[in-house]
Design a protein around this motif. Structure first.
Motif, PDB file in Angstrom:
ATOM      1  N   THR A 154       0.596  -2.336   5.376  1.00 10.09           N
ATOM      2  CA  THR A 154       1.728  -2.987   4.718  1.00 10.09           C
ATOM      3  C   THR A 154       1.938  -2.524   3.276  1.00 10.09           C
ATOM      4  O   THR A 154       3.026  -2.093   2.904  1.00 10.09           O
ATOM      5  CB  THR A 154       1.547  -4.525   4.730  1.00 10.09           C
ATOM      6  OG1 THR A 154       1.373  -4.950   6.068  1.00 10.09           O
ATOM      7  CG2 THR A 154       2.754  -5.215   4.127  1.00 10.09           C
ATOM      8  N   CYS A 155       0.873  -2.562   2.467  1.00 11.81           N
ATOM      9  CA  CYS A 155       1.051  -2.273   1.041  1.00 11.81           C
ATOM     10  C   CYS A 155       0.314  -1.018   0.598  1.00 11.81           C
ATOM     11  O   CYS A 155       0.358  -0.655  -0.569  1.00 11.81           O
ATOM     12  CB  CYS A 155       0.608  -3.469   0.200  1.00 11.81           C
ATOM     13  SG  CYS A 155      -1.180  -3.681   0.139  1.00 11.81           S
ATOM     14  N   ALA A 156      -0.373  -0.349   1.529  1.00 13.14           N
ATOM     15  CA  ALA A 156      -1.110   0.885   1.218  1.00 13.14           C
ATOM     16  C   ALA A 156      -2.256   0.643   0.246  1.00 13.14           C
ATOM     17  O   ALA A 156      -2.736   1.571  -0.393  1.00 13.14           O
ATOM     18  CB  ALA A 156      -0.187   1.984   0.718  1.00 13.14           C
ATOM     19  N   GLY A 157      -2.681  -0.604   0.125  1.00 12.51           N
ATOM     20  CA  GLY A 157      -3.858  -0.891  -0.693  1.00 12.51           C
ATOM     21  C   GLY A 157      -5.115  -0.454   0.044  1.00 12.51           C
ATOM     22  O   GLY A 157      -5.106  -0.295   1.261  1.00 12.51           O
ATOM     23  N   SER A 158      -6.189  -0.227  -0.705  1.00 12.23           N
ATOM     24  CA  SER A 158      -7.399   0.276  -0.063  1.00 12.23           C
ATOM     25  C   SER A 158      -8.570  -0.701  -0.147  1.00 12.23           C
ATOM     26  O   SER A 158      -9.688  -0.387   0.215  1.00 12.23           O
ATOM     27  CB  SER A 158      -7.804   1.615  -0.668  1.00 12.23           C
ATOM     28  OG  SER A 158      -8.050   1.458  -2.051  1.00 12.23           O
ATOM     29  N   ALA A 159      -8.283  -1.917  -0.635  1.00  9.53           N
ATOM     30  CA  ALA A 159      -9.347  -2.913  -0.747  1.00  9.53           C
ATOM     31  C   ALA A 159      -9.200  -3.963   0.348  1.00  9.53           C
ATOM     32  O   ALA A 159      -8.158  -4.609   0.471  1.00  9.53           O
ATOM     33  CB  ALA A 159      -9.304  -3.571  -2.115  1.00  9.53           C
ATOM     34  N   PHE A 160     -10.230  -4.092   1.141  1.00 12.58           N
ATOM     35  CA  PHE A 160     -10.194  -5.049   2.239  1.00 12.58           C
ATOM     36  C   PHE A 160     -11.394  -5.967   2.171  1.00 12.58           C
ATOM     37  O   PHE A 160     -12.463  -5.597   1.683  1.00 12.58           O
ATOM     38  CB  PHE A 160     -10.219  -4.321   3.592  1.00 12.58           C
ATOM     39  CG  PHE A 160      -8.989  -3.529   3.877  1.00 12.58           C
ATOM     40  CD1 PHE A 160      -7.867  -4.121   4.446  1.00 12.58           C
ATOM     41  CD2 PHE A 160      -8.948  -2.178   3.575  1.00 12.58           C
ATOM     42  CE1 PHE A 160      -6.729  -3.385   4.700  1.00 12.58           C
ATOM     43  CE2 PHE A 160      -7.816  -1.426   3.835  1.00 12.58           C
ATOM     44  CZ  PHE A 160      -6.702  -2.033   4.397  1.00 12.58           C
TER      45      PHE A 160
END
Ligand SMILES: [Zn+2]
Length: 88
Positions: free
Chosen positions: A15-21
């Protein structure tokens, strides 16, 4: 010859292309839920992998081309100056 092979690939949020999960380490990765810290969305392992599949493929291709390119360069260098062997 480890250069280029050991690089790691970050998985990005669909969705947001963030890399922290955020995820539960105690749950098997196939069934665990990944919650994105950027947008708060939660995704299954399959969804994450699917969203990153094209990036993973591109990365694998890039690594392959690098290796082939290096090998050809080395070969040409090794045989340059040798008049008896020609590389087609
Ligand atoms: Zn996100």
């Amino acid at each position: 010859m480890t250069n280029g092979i050991s690089r790691s690939l970050e998985l990005l949020c669909p969705t947001c292309a963030g890399s922290a999960f955020e995820f539960d380490d105690n749950i098997d990765e196939i069934v665990r839920t990944y919650q994105c810290l950027g947008c708060g969305g939660s995704f299954s392992h399959d969804q994450i992998m699917l969203a990153n599949a094209s990036r993973i493929e591109a990365e694998v291709e890039a690594i392959g081309e690098e290796l082939v390119g290096d090998a050809v360069k080395r070969l040409k260098k090794a045989f340059s100056g040798n008049k008896f062997i020609k590389i087609k």
